[in-house]
Scaffold this active site. Structure first.
Site, PDB file in Angstrom:
ATOM      1  N   LYS A  40      12.662  26.535   6.412  1.00 44.39           N
ATOM      2  CA  LYS A  40      12.337  27.048   4.652  1.00 44.39           C
ATOM      3  C   LYS A  40      11.928  28.385   5.076  1.00 44.39           C
ATOM      4  O   LYS A  40      13.192  29.508   3.885  1.00 44.39           O
ATOM      5  CB  LYS A  40      11.419  26.103   3.825  1.00 44.39           C
ATOM      6  CG  LYS A  40      11.298  26.901   2.514  1.00 44.39           C
ATOM      7  CD  LYS A  40      10.300  25.984   1.607  1.00 44.39           C
ATOM      8  CE  LYS A  40       8.773  26.642   1.958  1.00 44.39           C
ATOM      9  NZ  LYS A  40       7.997  28.165   1.077  1.00 44.39           N
ATOM     10  N   ASN A  41      10.962  29.394   5.765  1.00 46.05           N
ATOM     11  CA  ASN A  41      10.238  30.516   4.892  1.00 46.05           C
ATOM     12  C   ASN A  41      10.974  31.704   5.894  1.00 46.05           C
ATOM     13  O   ASN A  41      11.216  32.581   5.674  1.00 46.05           O
ATOM     14  CB  ASN A  41       8.813  30.124   5.770  1.00 46.05           C
ATOM     15  CG  ASN A  41       8.368  29.390   4.744  1.00 46.05           C
ATOM     16  OD1 ASN A  41       8.894  29.554   3.526  1.00 46.05           O
ATOM     17  ND2 ASN A  41       7.109  29.411   4.969  1.00 46.05           N
ATOM     18  N   CYS A 101       4.400  28.837  -5.554  1.00 43.75           N
ATOM     19  CA  CYS A 101       3.166  27.838  -5.509  1.00 43.75           C
ATOM     20  C   CYS A 101       2.151  28.862  -6.490  1.00 43.75           C
ATOM     21  O   CYS A 101       1.758  30.106  -5.774  1.00 43.75           O
ATOM     22  CB  CYS A 101       2.844  27.305  -4.289  1.00 43.75           C
ATOM     23  SG  CYS A 101       3.972  25.875  -3.660  1.00 43.75           S
ATOM     24  N   ARG A 123      -2.330  35.902  -4.418  1.00 37.90           N
ATOM     25  CA  ARG A 123      -0.532  36.650  -4.494  1.00 37.90           C
ATOM     26  C   ARG A 123      -0.163  38.314  -4.612  1.00 37.90           C
ATOM     27  O   ARG A 123       1.037  37.986  -5.619  1.00 37.90           O
ATOM     28  CB  ARG A 123       0.208  35.849  -4.342  1.00 37.90           C
ATOM     29  CG  ARG A 123      -0.013  34.231  -4.311  1.00 37.90           C
ATOM     30  CD  ARG A 123       1.446  32.383  -3.756  1.00 37.90           C
ATOM     31  NE  ARG A 123       1.707  32.800  -2.961  1.00 37.90           N
ATOM     32  CZ  ARG A 123       2.464  32.107  -2.089  1.00 37.90           C
ATOM     33  NH1 ARG A 123       3.077  30.972  -3.256  1.00 37.90           N
ATOM     34  NH2 ARG A 123       3.499  32.502  -1.220  1.00 37.90           N
ATOM     35  N   ASP A 153      -0.203  26.733   5.844  1.00 37.58           N
ATOM     36  CA  ASP A 153       0.820  25.563   5.509  1.00 37.58           C
ATOM     37  C   ASP A 153       0.413  24.223   6.337  1.00 37.58           C
ATOM     38  O   ASP A 153       1.074  23.281   5.196  1.00 37.58           O
ATOM     39  CB  ASP A 153       2.252  25.792   5.349  1.00 37.58           C
ATOM     40  CG  ASP A 153       2.434  27.454   4.769  1.00 37.58           C
ATOM     41  OD1 ASP A 153       1.915  27.369   4.131  1.00 37.58           O
ATOM     42  OD2 ASP A 153       3.300  28.116   5.075  1.00 37.58           O
ATOM     43  N   ARG A 200      11.288  21.096  -2.772  1.00 33.16           N
ATOM     44  CA  ARG A 200      11.316  22.724  -3.011  1.00 33.16           C
ATOM     45  C   ARG A 200      11.634  23.429  -1.541  1.00 33.16           C
ATOM     46  O   ARG A 200      11.868  24.178  -0.507  1.00 33.16           O
ATOM     47  CB  ARG A 200      10.597  23.890  -3.921  1.00 33.16           C
ATOM     48  CG  ARG A 200      10.389  24.234  -4.977  1.00 33.16           C
ATOM     49  CD  ARG A 200       9.741  24.620  -5.309  1.00 33.16           C
ATOM     50  NE  ARG A 200       9.297  25.982  -4.323  1.00 33.16           N
ATOM     51  CZ  ARG A 200       8.093  26.281  -4.221  1.00 33.16           C
ATOM     52  NH1 ARG A 200       6.877  25.992  -4.753  1.00 33.16           N
ATOM     53  NH2 ARG A 200       8.078  27.405  -3.500  1.00 33.16           N
TER      54      ARG A 200
HETATM   55  N1  EPU Z   1      -1.482  39.546   0.868  1.00 33.25           N
HETATM   56  C1  EPU Z   1      -2.039  40.610   0.191  1.00 33.25           C
HETATM   57  N2  EPU Z   1      -0.740  41.696  -0.708  1.00 33.25           N
HETATM   58  C2  EPU Z   1       0.478  41.560  -0.233  1.00 33.25           C
HETATM   59  C3  EPU Z   1       0.774  40.642   0.266  1.00 33.25           C
HETATM   60  C4  EPU Z   1      -0.270  39.645   1.082  1.00 33.25           C
HETATM   61  O1  EPU Z   1      -3.132  40.624  -0.399  1.00 33.25           O
HETATM   62  O2  EPU Z   1       1.506  42.363  -0.931  1.00 33.25           O
HETATM   63  C5  EPU Z   1      -2.888  38.775   0.892  1.00 33.25           C
HETATM   64  C6  EPU Z   1      -2.403  37.116   0.621  1.00 33.25           C
HETATM   65  O3  EPU Z   1      -2.646  36.842  -1.265  1.00 33.25           O
HETATM   66  C7  EPU Z   1      -2.387  36.150   0.924  1.00 33.25           C
HETATM   67  C8  EPU Z   1      -2.182  36.885   2.576  1.00 33.25           C
HETATM   68  O4  EPU Z   1      -2.284  38.831   2.446  1.00 33.25           O
HETATM   69  O5  EPU Z   1      -3.851  36.373   1.453  1.00 33.25           O
HETATM   70  C9  EPU Z   1      -1.470  36.194   3.579  1.00 33.25           C
HETATM   71  O6  EPU Z   1       0.271  36.390   2.589  1.00 33.25           O
HETATM   72  P1  EPU Z   1       1.390  36.312   2.584  1.00 33.25           P
HETATM   73  O7  EPU Z   1       2.122  37.758   2.573  1.00 33.25           O
HETATM   74  O8  EPU Z   1       1.490  36.834   4.753  1.00 33.25           O
HETATM   75  O9  EPU Z   1       2.123  35.417   2.196  1.00 33.25           O
HETATM   76  P2  EPU Z   1       3.469  34.883   1.655  1.00 33.25           P
HETATM   77  O10 EPU Z   1       4.720  35.690   2.396  1.00 33.25           O
HETATM   78  O11 EPU Z   1       3.541  34.898   0.213  1.00 33.25           O
HETATM   79  C10 EPU Z   1       4.306  33.377   3.408  1.00 33.25           C
HETATM   80  C11 EPU Z   1       5.071  31.946   3.617  1.00 33.25           C
HETATM   81  C12 EPU Z   1       3.885  30.914   2.983  1.00 33.25           C
HETATM   82  C13 EPU Z   1       2.710  31.024   4.030  1.00 33.25           C
HETATM   83  C14 EPU Z   1       2.432  32.571   4.352  1.00 33.25           C
HETATM   84  C15 EPU Z   1       1.150  32.569   5.326  1.00 33.25           C
HETATM   85  C16 EPU Z   1       7.233  32.405   2.843  1.00 33.25           C
HETATM   86  C17 EPU Z   1       8.168  31.975   1.434  1.00 33.25           C
HETATM   87  N3  EPU Z   1       5.673  32.128   2.326  1.00 33.25           N
HETATM   88  O12 EPU Z   1       4.004  33.798   2.166  1.00 33.25           O
HETATM   89  O13 EPU Z   1       4.569  29.671   2.998  1.00 33.25           O
HETATM   90  O14 EPU Z   1       1.879  30.455   3.404  1.00 33.25           O
HETATM   91  O15 EPU Z   1       3.217  33.255   4.697  1.00 33.25           O
HETATM   92  O16 EPU Z   1       1.997  31.971   6.515  1.00 33.25           O
HETATM   93  O17 EPU Z   1       7.503  32.762   3.202  1.00 33.25           O
HETATM   94  C18 EPU Z   1       4.592  27.799   1.879  1.00 33.25           C
HETATM   95  O18 EPU Z   1       5.747  27.630   2.981  1.00 33.25           O
HETATM   96  O19 EPU Z   1       4.286  26.606   1.390  1.00 33.25           O
HETATM   97  C19 EPU Z   1       3.537  28.454   1.511  1.00 33.25           C
HETATM   98  C20 EPU Z   1       3.385  29.055   1.042  1.00 33.25           C
END
Ligand code: EPU
Length: 417
Positions: free
Chosen positions: A22-23, A116, A121, A304, A396
């Site tokens: 998915k990701n 979610c 975020r 996750d 999802r």
């Molecule tokens: N963060 C910031 N600022 C930013 C971006 C992130 O402070 O601009 C913080 C977030 O708040 C968090 C940490 O950095 O505390 C890591 O966030 P990251 O950006 O790595 O997460 P994401 O890209 O929003 C993806 C996956 C998530 C998974 C995380 C961590 C997707 C669509 N989502 O999220 O997947 O938990 O990486 O591995 O790829 C899921 O599949 O259930 C899911 C939530």
């Protein structure tokens, strides 16, 4: 309203074939915009998140065709228009249209994404990256306007190794002038998969999978054929379910290296695993040892998987702990597990799980995707028939979850009530 009804206690045997990640898929679909010709992405899971992104592409004017597990995208007819707020809000990954549209047109207007509710975020690191490349970001209420006369390569350091920011900056930088370096980049396998896709189109990206990614900007990107890697989180979820209820349960089409943080913990607990080149076989055992888990970016234990894993910890003899370091609201499934008979205490971002505790059926709610997966795992072990509501979250992210579990002997039904 759709619900899942699961009658627990059934032994699970046979093979579960893991779908495409998915990701990865949710970034590859928006990334297709960058090509000047048709791209074919195969092994894309049919889940509502990939459907929502295909709908956005179609709305922008691309030709999108689903052929079995492949998506064929012709982006040539795309118009850089504003994506509607309700489309952006449907899922987190809509924010990859920011990097892709900025990279292609040097201008994008996007609403804050959905997804979610597992934490605040923010997207400040994505925006910081766009600004470093020369774009200006203005905020009009809930909408971001990102604009550049020209995008120029830059050195970008990420305060946090964010998956989303790493991918979005790659998308924006791939056609920028000159060289971009992302330091403290996230190292998840999905990032390598996106970089490979862009390189197949003609991009020049090196270092994906390490903490320093270097992107040499190119003028144009061509069409290509690309395959999505297997979903390590789906694989991990079914492996955990196998540790709970498996009798020679085979998890097929996996990259075992992507699951090492999980399989090493399972081995430490006493779970029986037979790991092959692209599969593993898992058997449920008695008397699991308690373990401590801390979530981290790849190659650490994935956030996750901590929610489904917490269900397995209810079966251990003694006290286990989980420290969540990524998302501040990732214990929302715990009140429901406790309602089912678990003994879990949460304090801030730490959970203490005392076991073993048998679980019993009741009505529970999926508050987010992986909370939903945890409740499915719990229901499969519980006595009686559990009803899970709010299952749109589960749909999802898990392709054909009902069929896959039914095929290995589970009693699970999706009902409209
Ligand atoms: N963060 C910031 N600022 C930013 C971006 C992130 O402070 O601009 C913080 C977030 O708040 C968090 C940490 O950095 O505390 C890591 O966030 P990251 O950006 O790595 O997460 P994401 O890209 O929003 C993806 C996956 C998530 C998974 C995380 C961590 C997707 C669509 N989502 O999220 O997947 O938990 O990486 O591995 O790829 C899921 O599949 O259930 C899911 C939530």
């Amino acid at each position: 309203m759709k619900v899942l009804e699961i009658t627990g206690g059934k032994e699970l045997s046979g093979t579960i074939r893991i779908s495409g990640a998915k990701n990865s898929s949710v970034a590859l679909i928006p990334a297709a915009i960058l090509a000047d010709d048709t791209v074919t992405i195969c092994n894309v899971p049919e889940i509502t998140d990939t459907d929502a992104l295909s709908d956005i592409l179609t709305y922008l004017g691309a030709e999108v065709r689903r052929a079995s597990e492949s998506i064929v995208i012709n982006p040539v007819t795309i118009e850089n228009k504003e994506i509607k707020e309700e489309q952006a809000k449907k899922l987190r990954a809509s924010y990859y249209f920011m990097g892709a549209l900025l990279g292609k047109y040097k201008h994008v207007e996007m609403y804050f994404p959905g997804g979610c509710s597992i934490g605040q975020r923010p997207i400040n690191l994505h925006l910081k990256g766009f600004e470093a490349l020369g774009a200006t970001v203005t905020n009009d209420g809930n909408k971001y306007i990102v604009d550049a006369d020209e995008l120029n390569g830059a050195n970008i350091y990420l305060d946090i190794a964010s998956v989303g920011a790493t991918i979005n900056i790659m998308l924006a930088a791939v056609k920028a002038k000159g060289k971009t370096t992302i330091d403290n980049a996230a190292k998840e396998p999905e990032i390598v998969n996106i970089a490979t896709f862009l390189n197949n189109m003609g991009a020049k990206i090196s270092g994906a999978g390490t903490s320093e990614i270097v992107i040499d900007g190119v003028d144009s990107l061509k069409g290509c054929f690309h395959e999505v890697i297997p979903d390590r989180i789906e694989a991990g979820t079914y492996t955990i379910i196998g540790a709970l209820m498996g009798n020679y349960l085979k998890i097929d089409n996996i990259i075992p290296e992507h699951l090492e943080s999980l399989t090493s913990k399972l081995t430490e607990m006493g779970v029986s695993l037979d790991i092959g080149p692209d599969y593993l076989i898992v058997n449920s055992e008695k008397n699991y040892k308690p373990v401590n888990v801390k979530t981290l970016g790849y190659p650490g234990f994935p956030t996750d998987l901590q929610q489904p894993f917490s269900v397995l910890l209810t079966k251990c003899n003694g006290e286990s702990s989980i420290v969540e370091t990524i998302w501040e609201n990732r214990f929302m499934h715990v009140p429901y597990l406790n309602k089912m008979g678990a003994k879990i205490e949460v304090e801030g971002m730490k959970a203490k799980i005392s076991g073993p505790t048998p679980l019993k059926c009741c009505e529970v709610e999926a508050t987010d995707l992986r909370a939903g997966a945890a409740l499915v795992a719990a229901a499969l072990t519980a006595e009686g028939t559990t009803t899970i509501t709010n299952i749109n979250h589960i749909l999802r992210g898990y392709e054909n979850i009902v069929e896959k579990l039914t095929d290995v002997g589970a009693k699970i039904e999706l009902k409209e009530i």
